[in-house]
Design a protein around this motif. Structure first.
Motif, mmCIF file in Angstrom:
data_model
loop_
_atom_site.group_PDB
_atom_site.id
_atom_site.type_symbol
_atom_site.label_atom_id
_atom_site.label_comp_id
_atom_site.label_asym_id
_atom_site.label_seq_id
_atom_site.Cartn_x
_atom_site.Cartn_y
_atom_site.Cartn_z
ATOM 1 N N LEU A 1 -2.216 3.337 3.602
ATOM 2 C CA LEU A 1 -3.669 3.311 3.452
ATOM 3 C C LEU A 1 -4.377 4.311 4.358
ATOM 4 O O LEU A 1 -5.528 4.652 4.115
ATOM 5 N N ASP B 1 -7.695 -1.201 7.288
ATOM 6 C CA ASP B 1 -7.032 -1.626 6.053
ATOM 7 C C ASP B 1 -5.605 -2.098 6.332
ATOM 8 O O ASP B 1 -5.128 -3.062 5.734
ATOM 9 N N ASP C 1 -5.775 -5.573 7.621
ATOM 10 C CA ASP C 1 -6.056 -6.531 6.541
ATOM 11 C C ASP C 1 -4.791 -6.820 5.740
ATOM 12 O O ASP C 1 -4.496 -7.969 5.397
ATOM 13 N N VAL C 2 -4.050 -5.758 5.414
ATOM 14 C CA VAL C 2 -2.810 -5.940 4.655
ATOM 15 C C VAL C 2 -1.839 -6.803 5.456
ATOM 16 O O VAL C 2 -1.209 -7.722 4.924
ATOM 17 N N ASN D 1 -3.101 -10.471 5.388
ATOM 18 C CA ASN D 1 -2.962 -11.067 4.058
ATOM 19 C C ASN D 1 -1.502 -11.280 3.672
ATOM 20 O O ASN D 1 -1.176 -12.235 2.956
ATOM 21 N N GLU E 1 -0.252 -5.971 -1.735
ATOM 22 C CA GLU E 1 -1.533 -5.990 -1.020
ATOM 23 C C GLU E 1 -2.073 -4.566 -0.836
ATOM 24 O O GLU E 1 -3.254 -4.306 -1.059
ATOM 25 N N THR F 1 -5.421 -2.895 -2.395
ATOM 26 C CA THR F 1 -6.468 -2.333 -1.535
ATOM 27 C C THR F 1 -6.830 -0.923 -1.990
ATOM 28 O O THR F 1 -8.008 -0.556 -2.055
ATOM 29 N N ARG G 1 -8.968 -1.150 -5.054
ATOM 30 C CA ARG G 1 -10.335 -1.615 -4.787
ATOM 31 C C ARG G 1 -11.212 -0.484 -4.286
ATOM 32 O O ARG G 1 -12.404 -0.477 -4.499
#
Lengths: 204, 89
Positions: free
Chosen positions: A42, A47, A50-51, A54, A83, A87, A90
């Motif tokens: 990413l 990010d 977050d990955v 999650n 994931e 991302t 998105r």
């Protein structure tokens, strides 16, 4: 990145029974490789974080679905890869959310066009601050579906079979993508190091 | 720089990854070595591809840890605060 020295005996049974200290051990054993996969995929820390979070939340929720056919690390990579790809999608509003995460595209590898031999340059020169930056940028510029295969195989050092299992691809698919990724990277680095060699010649 | 295409060298290209990863049989390796001894462009492609992978390994070998603040937030998010003693590493 090798994970050999951080492969502790995690008890799946204990995890399923809700043993939190075992889950903490799992997180400590595998959070670093998952974080670095996200970072490479990413390109930014937020990010990637977050990955990472999650991935373990999903792992906790879906522990009952882990069948033990792959190693637990491969299973975590599978969750993390999904994931990360979600991302990326998105971040691109023009992409239809119903499109498959993986666009396929397993065409033939492009034939090489750069034939500068930079392989004998000293390593400290190849990996100078600027060289390393060029390498990172070249990896970052690989198309997503090639980049993910490349990261899992050549950075996280999974076997071809484990990459296939993590990404729901056939081993043949993985090999094709890996070759394309390696050749693309080689092409870009050849261009970069070739330029540098020419400049040095002119200046020297 | 030659504008060579790999029409006659496609066999090598298809086996390149397996060759570099040491997963080719002895006979195929021998054929490739014979070919690259005679084909300078293929030799360069083999050597620079191998070097590319080496550089990726070397350059990533140092990037293996997890920042402490990232670990803190991860443990909190997972309600594992009470296990948040310094990592064993």
């Amino acid at each position: 990145m090798t994970t050999e020295n951080t492969m502790p005996d995690i008890s799946i049974e204990a995890l399923r029974q809700g043993d939190r200290s075992e889950f903490a051990r799992l997180v400590d054993a595998y959070s670093a490789p998952i974080y670095h996969l996200g970072l490479r995929m990413l390109g930014n820390e937020q990010d990637a974080e977050d990955v990472l979070q999650n991935t373990f939340i999903n792992a906790l929720t879906h522990l009952h679905g882990f069948e033990g056919r792959s190693s637990i690390l491969t299973w975590l990579y599978r969750i993390a890869a999904n994931e990360a790809l979600m991302t990326l999608r998105r971040g691109r509003p023009e992409v239809n959310i119903d499109d498959p995460v993986d666009s396929g595209d397993d065409g033939e590898a492009l034939p090489p066009t750069q034939f500068v031999d930079w392989s004998a340059l000293p390593e400290d020169e190849l990996l100078s601050a600027e060289g390393k930056q060029a390498l990172d940028a070249a990896i970052q510029s690989l198309p997503e579906n090639l980049r993910m295969v490349f990261l899992l195989r050549d950075i996280q050092e999974l076997s071809i079979r484990d990459v296939a299992s993590a990404l729901d691809l056939t081993e043949a698919n993985v090999k094709v993508r890996l070759l394309r990724a390696r050749l693309l990277l080689r092409e870009r680095l050849s261009f970069y190091y070739g330029e540098r060699m020419r400049k040095e010649k002119t200046n020297g | 720089m030659a504008e060579t295409t790999f029409t006659s060298c496609e066999g090598l290209l298809g086996s390149l990854s397996d060759y570099i990863d040491g997963e080719l049989g002895a006979e195929l390796c021998r054929q490739i070595e014979k070919h690259v001894a005679e084909c300078e462009n293929c030799r360069i492609v083999v050597d620079t591809t191998r070097k590319t992978i080496d550089l990726v390994h070397v350059s990533n070998a140092s990037e293996t840890g997890l920042p402490e603040d990232v670990r803190d937030r991860l443990f909190k998010r997972l309600n594992l605060d009470d296990y948040l003693k310094p990592s064993a590493k």
